[in-house]
Design a protein around this motif. Structure first.
Motif, PDB file in Angstrom:
ATOM      1  N   HIS A 171       0.738  -1.167  -0.060  1.00 17.44           N
ATOM      2  CA  HIS A 171      -0.037   0.110  -0.024  1.00 17.44           C
ATOM      3  C   HIS A 171       1.070   1.267  -0.135  1.00 17.44           C
ATOM      4  N   ALA A 172       0.537   2.201  -0.706  1.00 19.78           N
ATOM      5  CA  ALA A 172       1.386   3.622  -0.767  1.00 19.78           C
ATOM      6  C   ALA A 172       0.344   4.641  -0.872  1.00 19.78           C
ATOM      7  N   ASN A 173       0.515   5.728  -0.516  1.00 19.88           N
ATOM      8  CA  ASN A 173       0.040   6.962  -0.814  1.00 19.88           C
ATOM      9  C   ASN A 173       1.031   7.699  -1.752  1.00 19.88           C
ATOM     10  N   ILE A 174       0.276   7.952  -3.102  1.00 18.94           N
ATOM     11  CA  ILE A 174       0.893   8.276  -4.347  1.00 18.94           C
ATOM     12  C   ILE A 174       0.499   9.589  -4.854  1.00 18.94           C
ATOM     13  N   ARG A 175       1.454  10.476  -4.972  1.00 16.00           N
ATOM     14  CA  ARG A 175       1.159  11.804  -5.757  1.00 16.00           C
ATOM     15  C   ARG A 175       1.193  11.655  -7.220  1.00 16.00           C
ATOM     16  N   LEU A 176       0.171  12.020  -7.689  1.00 16.02           N
ATOM     17  CA  LEU A 176       0.107  11.810  -9.387  1.00 16.02           C
ATOM     18  C   LEU A 176       0.724  12.983  -9.907  1.00 16.02           C
ATOM     19  N   SER A 177       1.459  12.901 -10.967  1.00 13.11           N
ATOM     20  CA  SER A 177       1.952  14.173 -11.475  1.00 13.11           C
ATOM     21  C   SER A 177       0.944  14.775 -12.631  1.00 13.11           C
ATOM     22  N   THR A 178      -0.225  13.830 -12.662  1.00 13.14           N
ATOM     23  CA  THR A 178      -0.934  14.597 -13.667  1.00 13.14           C
ATOM     24  C   THR A 178      -1.855  15.831 -12.937  1.00 13.14           C
TER      25      THR A 178
ATOM     26  N   PHE B  20      -2.960  13.179  -4.226  1.00 14.65           N
ATOM     27  CA  PHE B  20      -2.640  11.871  -3.521  1.00 14.65           C
ATOM     28  C   PHE B  20      -3.724  11.030  -3.833  1.00 14.65           C
ATOM     29  N   ARG B  21      -3.377   9.582  -3.984  1.00 12.14           N
ATOM     30  CA  ARG B  21      -4.005   8.531  -4.156  1.00 12.14           C
ATOM     31  C   ARG B  21      -3.695   7.217  -3.295  1.00 12.14           C
ATOM     32  N   GLU B  22      -4.660   6.583  -2.695  1.00 12.00           N
ATOM     33  CA  GLU B  22      -4.272   5.626  -1.863  1.00 12.00           C
ATOM     34  C   GLU B  22      -4.342   4.284  -2.855  1.00 12.00           C
ATOM     35  N   VAL B  23      -3.281   3.585  -3.022  1.00  7.42           N
ATOM     36  CA  VAL B  23      -2.969   2.719  -4.045  1.00  7.42           C
ATOM     37  C   VAL B  23      -2.766   1.224  -3.216  1.00  7.42           C
ATOM     38  N   TRP B  24      -3.409   0.283  -3.771  1.00 13.78           N
ATOM     39  CA  TRP B  24      -3.180  -1.148  -3.430  1.00 13.78           C
ATOM     40  C   TRP B  24      -2.756  -2.107  -4.353  1.00 13.78           C
ATOM     41  N   GLY B  25      -1.589  -2.931  -3.847  1.00 11.13           N
ATOM     42  CA  GLY B  25      -1.454  -3.825  -4.852  1.00 11.13           C
ATOM     43  C   GLY B  25      -2.290  -5.152  -4.830  1.00 11.13           C
ATOM     44  N   GLN B  26      -2.030  -6.088  -5.769  1.00  7.19           N
ATOM     45  CA  GLN B  26      -3.136  -7.007  -5.805  1.00  7.19           C
ATOM     46  C   GLN B  26      -2.861  -8.428  -4.934  1.00  7.19           C
ATOM     47  N   GLY B  27      -1.682  -8.236  -4.245  1.00 11.99           N
ATOM     48  CA  GLY B  27      -1.493  -9.280  -3.303  1.00 11.99           C
ATOM     49  C   GLY B  27      -0.430 -10.265  -3.710  1.00 11.99           C
ATOM     50  N   THR B  28       0.120 -10.746  -2.775  1.00 11.07           N
ATOM     51  CA  THR B  28       1.058 -12.038  -3.354  1.00 11.07           C
ATOM     52  C   THR B  28       0.999 -13.048  -1.900  1.00 11.07           C
ATOM     53  N   LEU B  29       0.781 -14.256  -2.368  1.00 13.58           N
ATOM     54  CA  LEU B  29       0.695 -15.296  -1.243  1.00 13.58           C
ATOM     55  C   LEU B  29       1.859 -15.919  -0.808  1.00 13.58           C
TER      56      LEU B  29
END
Length: 121
Positions: free
Chosen positions: A96-103, A107-116
């Protein structure tokens, strides 16, 4: 848009090690705190560790002394080195990360899809 993609999960025996990676991509201006969460079957998602842009780190008590979080800001990547793994560490691990978009500089909260990660003999 920004995405997080995790890798490095798999099956490992108790006492073994794995290293998870999470790479951020997209129209990224900056990334604030990066986190690893996990969710075991039938349980709620829980925070494992986080690392700020300046390198401040915090761990959940159940991984202290066994897991190490780190990040490479130049590569927009966060890692989780997991040592002395236990069966109870079995879970899907999410980045998970808080990412600031250059567009739009928002900020957006972004999640990955996960890894088992499965710890079993």
């Amino acid at each position: 848009q920004a995405q997080l993609v995790e890798s490095g999960g798999g099956l490992v025996q108790p006492g073994g090690s794995l290293r998870l990676s999470c790479v951020a991509s997209g129209t990224i201006f900056s990334i604030n705190t990066m986190r690893w969460y996990r969710q075991a079957p039938g349980k709620e998602r829980e925070l494992v560790a986080h690392i700020t842009t300046t390198g401040n780190i915090n761990y959940a008590d159940f991984v202290k002394g066994r897991f190490t979080i780190s990040r490479d800001n130049a590569k927009n990547t966060v890692y989780l080195q997991m040592n002395r793994l236990k069966p109870e560490d079995t879970a899907v691990y999410y980045c998970h990360a808080n990412i600031r978009l250059s567009t739009d500089m928002r900020f957006r909260e972004v999640w990955g899809q996960g890894t088992l990660v499965t710890v079993s003999s």
